[in-house]
Design an enzyme around this catalytic site. Structure first.
Site, PDB file in Angstrom:
ATOM      1  N   HIS A   9       0.831  -1.174   0.006  1.00 56.64           N
ATOM      2  CA  HIS A   9      -0.162  -0.177  -0.159  1.00 56.64           C
ATOM      3  C   HIS A   9       0.747   1.238   0.074  1.00 56.64           C
ATOM      4  CE1 HIS A   9       0.953  -0.894   4.488  1.00 56.64           C
ATOM      5  NE2 HIS A   9       0.776   0.433   4.237  1.00 56.64           N
ATOM      6  N   CYS A  68       7.847   0.016  -1.773  1.00 58.48           N
ATOM      7  CA  CYS A  68       7.349   0.145  -0.444  1.00 58.48           C
ATOM      8  C   CYS A  68       7.345   1.454   0.034  1.00 58.48           C
ATOM      9  CB  CYS A  68       7.491  -1.080   0.374  1.00 58.48           C
ATOM     10  SG  CYS A  68       9.073  -0.873   1.074  1.00 58.48           S
ATOM     11  N   HIS A 101      27.809  -4.425 -11.953  1.00 54.34           N
ATOM     12  CA  HIS A 101      28.815  -5.214 -10.766  1.00 54.34           C
ATOM     13  C   HIS A 101      28.160  -6.436 -10.039  1.00 54.34           C
ATOM     14  CE1 HIS A 101      31.972  -1.750 -10.320  1.00 54.34           C
ATOM     15  NE2 HIS A 101      31.609  -2.089 -11.335  1.00 54.34           N
TER      16      HIS A 101
HETATM   17  C1  RB5 Z   1       4.132   0.351   5.507  1.00 49.52           C
HETATM   18  O1  RB5 Z   1       3.714   1.304   6.107  1.00 49.52           O
HETATM   19  C2  RB5 Z   1       5.813   0.455   5.456  1.00 49.52           C
HETATM   20  O2  RB5 Z   1       6.280   0.138   6.420  1.00 49.52           O
HETATM   21  C3  RB5 Z   1       6.311  -0.232   4.255  1.00 49.52           C
HETATM   22  O3  RB5 Z   1       5.686   0.363   2.935  1.00 49.52           O
HETATM   23  C4  RB5 Z   1       7.712  -0.295   3.970  1.00 49.52           C
HETATM   24  O4  RB5 Z   1       8.195   1.167   3.931  1.00 49.52           O
HETATM   25  C5  RB5 Z   1       8.908  -1.186   4.968  1.00 49.52           C
HETATM   26  O5  RB5 Z   1       9.736  -1.203   4.603  1.00 49.52           O
END
Ligand code: RB5
Length: 168
Positions: A9, A68, A101
């Site tokens: 998300h 993420c 590399h």
């Molecule tokens: C989600 O809130 C967050 O923890 C995840 O997307 C990421 O950043 C984890 O490393």
């Protein structure tokens, strides 16, 4: 080149924009969006790392882009998949050199860290690079693979709950 994308998300909005922009910029790339769609704020980044990691390791894509919030958790989880060499790269030098590399096959980005233009530049550097034929780089990656072979055994039974979580 086939490039697969996935995100939790925290990365879904950037992923969507990145895939859209790249699709209109480079017709030589086949872009495969494996989700998620960002609709569940409680989804877990390891589910998407596993999905994309397996996709790349199985040869269904040549390389992957994993997003993420920071890129960090996604990279840590993806590197547990045998055959994955993932890293967070928030500069174009590392995104290219990581391939040249280190034979990096998954680029991890943090949507809370980089904007769309740097993300595009990073992906372009990543897909534009090829693994060096120089013996010293081949020797080093061979050592990485030897570590993986010695320590990276996956117990499929332990993954049942994880794979069930990666539905969207
Ligand atoms: C989600 O809130 C967050 O923890 C995840 O997307 C990421 O950043 C984890 O490393």
């Amino acid at each position: 080149m086939r490039i697969a994308f996935s995100s939790d998300h925290g990365g879904a909005d950037l992923k969507r924009e990145l895939v859209d922009r790249l699709a209109s910029m480079d017709s030589r790339l086949t872009l495969i969006d494996l989700g998620g769609d960002g609709s569940d704020p409680l989804d877990d980044y390891p589910d998407f790392s596993l999905r994309l990691g397996r996709f790349v390791a199985d040869g269904a894509a040549d390389r992957g882009v994993l997003i993420c919030g920071s890129g960090v958790g996604a990279a840590i989880a993806a590197n547990k998949v045998t055959g994955v060499r993932a890293s967070v790269c928030h500069d174009t030098y590392s995104a290219g050199q990581g391939v040249t590399h280190d034979d990096m096959n998954i680029l991890c980005l943090g949507a809370r860290v980089v904007g769309i233009e740097l993300a595009i530049a990073g992906v372009q550097a990543f897909v534009g690079a090829t693994f060096s034929t120089e013996p010293r780089h081949r020797r080093r990656v061979a050592k990485v693979l030897a570590i993986e072979a010695a320590h990276g055994q996956i117990d499929e039974a332990q993954l049942d709950g994880v794979t069930a979580g990666a539905a969207r």
